[in-house]
Design a protein around this motif. Structure first.
Motif, PDB file in Angstrom:
ATOM      1  N   ILE A 165      71.996  56.720  17.212  1.00  0.00           N
ATOM      2  CA  ILE A 165      72.609  55.424  16.965  1.00  0.00           C
ATOM      3  C   ILE A 165      71.510  54.369  17.067  1.00  0.00           C
ATOM      4  CG2 ILE A 165      74.441  53.834  17.619  1.00  0.00           C
ATOM      5  CD1 ILE A 165      75.372  56.657  16.707  1.00  0.00           C
ATOM      6  N   GLY A 166      71.169  53.787  15.928  1.00  0.00           N
ATOM      7  CA  GLY A 166      70.121  52.777  15.910  1.00  0.00           C
ATOM      8  C   GLY A 166      68.961  53.168  15.019  1.00  0.00           C
ATOM      9  N   ALA A 167      68.781  52.434  13.934  1.00  0.00           N
ATOM     10  CA  ALA A 167      67.661  52.679  13.017  1.00  0.00           C
ATOM     11  C   ALA A 167      66.457  51.871  13.482  1.00  0.00           C
ATOM     12  CB  ALA A 167      68.067  52.302  11.591  1.00  0.00           C
ATOM     13  N   VAL A 168      65.939  52.251  14.633  1.00  0.00           N
ATOM     14  CA  VAL A 168      64.873  51.496  15.295  1.00  0.00           C
ATOM     15  C   VAL A 168      63.555  52.258  15.195  1.00  0.00           C
ATOM     16  CG1 VAL A 168      66.500  50.355  16.854  1.00  0.00           C
ATOM     17  CG2 VAL A 168      65.504  52.552  17.511  1.00  0.00           C
ATOM     18  N   HIS A 169      62.493  51.670  15.774  1.00  0.00           N
ATOM     19  CA  HIS A 169      61.166  52.309  15.687  1.00  0.00           C
ATOM     20  C   HIS A 169      61.169  53.691  16.342  1.00  0.00           C
ATOM     21  CE1 HIS A 169      59.395  48.846  13.866  1.00  0.00           C
ATOM     22  NE2 HIS A 169      59.568  48.056  14.922  1.00  0.00           N
ATOM     23  N   ILE A 170      61.910  53.838  17.426  1.00  0.00           N
ATOM     24  CA  ILE A 170      61.976  55.152  18.088  1.00  0.00           C
ATOM     25  C   ILE A 170      62.574  56.179  17.137  1.00  0.00           C
ATOM     26  CG2 ILE A 170      62.959  56.453  20.016  1.00  0.00           C
ATOM     27  CD1 ILE A 170      63.019  53.783  21.581  1.00  0.00           C
ATOM     28  N   SER A 171      63.618  55.783  16.425  1.00  0.00           N
ATOM     29  CA  SER A 171      64.266  56.694  15.473  1.00  0.00           C
ATOM     30  C   SER A 171      63.312  57.084  14.357  1.00  0.00           C
ATOM     31  CB  SER A 171      65.506  56.033  14.869  1.00  0.00           C
ATOM     32  OG  SER A 171      66.319  55.453  15.864  1.00  0.00           O
ATOM     33  N   GLN A 172      62.525  56.123  13.893  1.00  0.00           N
ATOM     34  CA  GLN A 172      61.549  56.433  12.843  1.00  0.00           C
ATOM     35  C   GLN A 172      60.539  57.474  13.314  1.00  0.00           C
ATOM     36  OE1 GLN A 172      60.503  52.134  12.063  1.00  0.00           O
ATOM     37  NE2 GLN A 172      60.526  52.830   9.938  1.00  0.00           N
ATOM     38  N   ALA A 173      60.061  57.308  14.537  1.00  0.00           N
ATOM     39  CA  ALA A 173      59.105  58.277  15.075  1.00  0.00           C
ATOM     40  C   ALA A 173      59.763  59.634  15.329  1.00  0.00           C
ATOM     41  CB  ALA A 173      58.507  57.739  16.377  1.00  0.00           C
ATOM     42  N   MET A 174      61.039  59.611  15.640  1.00  0.00           N
ATOM     43  CA  MET A 174      61.763  60.836  15.978  1.00  0.00           C
ATOM     44  C   MET A 174      62.039  61.702  14.750  1.00  0.00           C
ATOM     45  SD  MET A 174      65.396  61.027  18.024  1.00  0.00           S
ATOM     46  CE  MET A 174      64.749  60.070  19.411  1.00  0.00           C
ATOM     47  N   ALA A 175      62.205  61.087  13.584  1.00  0.00           N
ATOM     48  CA  ALA A 175      62.647  61.817  12.401  1.00  0.00           C
ATOM     49  C   ALA A 175      61.776  63.024  12.066  1.00  0.00           C
ATOM     50  CB  ALA A 175      62.754  60.870  11.209  1.00  0.00           C
ATOM     51  N   PRO A 176      60.451  62.887  11.921  1.00  0.00           N
ATOM     52  CA  PRO A 176      59.649  64.077  11.589  1.00  0.00           C
ATOM     53  C   PRO A 176      59.613  65.097  12.720  1.00  0.00           C
ATOM     54  CG  PRO A 176      58.224  62.179  11.994  1.00  0.00           C
ATOM     55  CD  PRO A 176      59.621  61.667  11.940  1.00  0.00           C
ATOM     56  N   MET A 177      59.677  64.635  13.966  1.00  0.00           N
ATOM     57  CA  MET A 177      59.692  65.569  15.093  1.00  0.00           C
ATOM     58  C   MET A 177      60.985  66.387  15.090  1.00  0.00           C
ATOM     59  SD  MET A 177      58.316  63.248  18.273  1.00  0.00           S
ATOM     60  CE  MET A 177      57.185  61.888  18.038  1.00  0.00           C
ATOM     61  N   ALA A 178      62.109  65.726  14.828  1.00  0.00           N
ATOM     62  CA  ALA A 178      63.401  66.421  14.798  1.00  0.00           C
ATOM     63  C   ALA A 178      63.419  67.469  13.694  1.00  0.00           C
ATOM     64  CB  ALA A 178      64.529  65.414  14.608  1.00  0.00           C
ATOM     65  N   ALA A 179      62.832  67.128  12.546  1.00  0.00           N
ATOM     66  CA  ALA A 179      62.764  68.094  11.447  1.00  0.00           C
ATOM     67  C   ALA A 179      61.972  69.329  11.865  1.00  0.00           C
ATOM     68  CB  ALA A 179      62.133  67.448  10.215  1.00  0.00           C
ATOM     69  N   GLY A 180      60.877  69.120  12.603  1.00  0.00           N
ATOM     70  CA  GLY A 180      60.078  70.241  13.067  1.00  0.00           C
ATOM     71  C   GLY A 180      60.796  71.121  14.068  1.00  0.00           C
ATOM     72  N   LEU A 181      61.819  70.566  14.731  1.00  0.00           N
ATOM     73  CA  LEU A 181      62.618  71.319  15.706  1.00  0.00           C
ATOM     74  C   LEU A 181      63.889  71.884  15.092  1.00  0.00           C
ATOM     75  CD1 LEU A 181      62.272  68.859  18.722  1.00  0.00           C
ATOM     76  CD2 LEU A 181      61.200  71.113  18.517  1.00  0.00           C
ATOM     77  N   ASP A 182      64.040  71.752  13.771  1.00  0.00           N
ATOM     78  CA  ASP A 182      65.235  72.232  13.057  1.00  0.00           C
ATOM     79  C   ASP A 182      66.512  71.561  13.550  1.00  0.00           C
ATOM     80  OD1 ASP A 182      63.835  73.987  11.386  1.00  0.00           O
ATOM     81  OD2 ASP A 182      63.884  75.588  12.882  1.00  0.00           O
ATOM     82  N   LEU A 183      66.400  70.292  13.936  1.00  0.00           N
ATOM     83  CA  LEU A 183      67.579  69.513  14.305  1.00  0.00           C
ATOM     84  C   LEU A 183      68.035  68.723  13.084  1.00  0.00           C
ATOM     85  CD1 LEU A 183      66.371  68.092  17.755  1.00  0.00           C
ATOM     86  CD2 LEU A 183      67.892  70.039  17.368  1.00  0.00           C
ATOM     87  N   ALA A 184      69.295  68.863  12.733  1.00  0.00           N
ATOM     88  CA  ALA A 184      69.841  68.127  11.593  1.00  0.00           C
ATOM     89  C   ALA A 184      70.106  66.687  12.039  1.00  0.00           C
ATOM     90  CB  ALA A 184      71.131  68.780  11.115  1.00  0.00           C
ATOM     91  N   LEU A 185      69.258  65.777  11.579  1.00  0.00           N
ATOM     92  CA  LEU A 185      69.279  64.402  12.073  1.00  0.00           C
ATOM     93  C   LEU A 185      70.134  63.496  11.194  1.00  0.00           C
ATOM     94  CD1 LEU A 185      68.136  62.118  13.929  1.00  0.00           C
ATOM     95  CD2 LEU A 185      66.238  61.930  12.295  1.00  0.00           C
ATOM     96  N   THR A 186      70.977  62.703  11.849  1.00  0.00           N
ATOM     97  CA  THR A 186      71.713  61.623  11.198  1.00  0.00           C
ATOM     98  C   THR A 186      71.449  60.346  11.986  1.00  0.00           C
ATOM     99  OG1 THR A 186      73.485  63.075  10.407  1.00  0.00           O
ATOM    100  CG2 THR A 186      73.986  60.732  10.550  1.00  0.00           C
ATOM    101  N   VAL A 187      71.101  59.284  11.289  1.00  0.00           N
ATOM    102  CA  VAL A 187      70.876  57.986  11.921  1.00  0.00           C
ATOM    103  C   VAL A 187      71.976  57.032  11.456  1.00  0.00           C
ATOM    104  CG1 VAL A 187      69.313  56.013  12.158  1.00  0.00           C
ATOM    105  CG2 VAL A 187      68.381  58.343  12.050  1.00  0.00           C
TER     106      VAL A 187
END
Length: 233
Positions: A80-102
């Motif tokens: 919840i929140g399209a913030v700088h933390i979320s931006q940094a998290m997106a590629p990391m989440a992909a590498g962990l096979d987490l299906a990310l929704t913002v």
């Protein structure tokens, strides 16, 4: 595999519930153990370890060779929140096979330019969850990062009600105390509210958005794998 076992396994998959198929290598006998049944199963400890790891494998139990086929629903991460933390998290989440929704109703933040190749929902969480976004469940993690109660609180309430395996919220202890008061007034009990990780993330001294994203994802993996938190080890 017997047709009835296949039907049961497909039913658990469709319902986003975990299950383990136990196959005796010697005679081919098979049985299905649903996640809710693991605690009472004679192989409960072994099954629990494999469920936590999410990995299938061969085990030896009382002189028998058994193959455990582990079926775990794909893990979803709702931020919840399209913030700088979320931006940094997106590629990391992909590498962990987490299906990310913002999710963020603020279209100035929730723009495809800032979140390329991310499932981005520019709606209020209470409208998005169960609508554009599938309902939360026990194989979902939710991280509330906006600092805005109007946006974060409905999402946190939905995550607690759905018994998400991880619920975290950004903010100081003072901010969280106010959050606790609001959620209490909304009808949530101390045990439910106590599930919220706040301040969010493992205590690694994170400062930058990328470091905070790393701390949050590390805490999510800790909860997913049912490992003890460092301070409790």
């Amino acid at each position: 595999m017997r047709a009835d076992l296949l039907a049961q396994l497909n039913g658990e998959r469709a319902a986003r519930r975990a299950a383990i198929l136990v196959t005796d290598i010697a005679d081919g006998a098979q049985r299905l153990v649903r996640e809710a049944e693991i605690g009472a199963d004679p192989l409960g400890a072994v099954l629990g370890r494999h469920l936590a790891s999410g990995k299938s494998g061969l085990v030896e139990v009382d002189g028998r060779s058994l193959f455990l086929t582990v079926q775990v629903p794909p893990v979803r991460l709702v931020v919840i929140g399209a913030v700088h933390i979320s931006q940094a998290m997106a590629p990391m989440a992909a590498g962990l096979d987490l299906a990310l929704t913002v999710i963020d109703p603020r279209t100035a933040f929730a723009s495809p330019d800032r979140f390329p190749d991310v499932d981005l929902v520019a709606e209020w969480p209470d409208a998005a969850l169960g609508g554009r976004v599938p309902p939360l469940d026990r194989y979902c993690a939710l991280a509330a990062l906006t600092h805005d109660p109007k946006i974060d609180d409905p999402a946190l309430a939905a995550a607690l009600a759905a018994e998400c395996f991880y619920v975290g919220a950004l903010g100081s202890r003072k901010t969280h105390a106010a959050r606790v008061a609001r959620l209490t007034e909304a009808g949530f009990g101390p045990a439910q509210i106590g599930r919220i990780r706040a301040p969010i993330g493992l205590p690694i001294g994170a400062v930058s958005p990328a470091e905070i994203a790393l701390a949050v994802l590390a805490e999510i993996v800790t909860a997913l794998r049912r490992a003890p938190r460092p301070e409790a080890a």
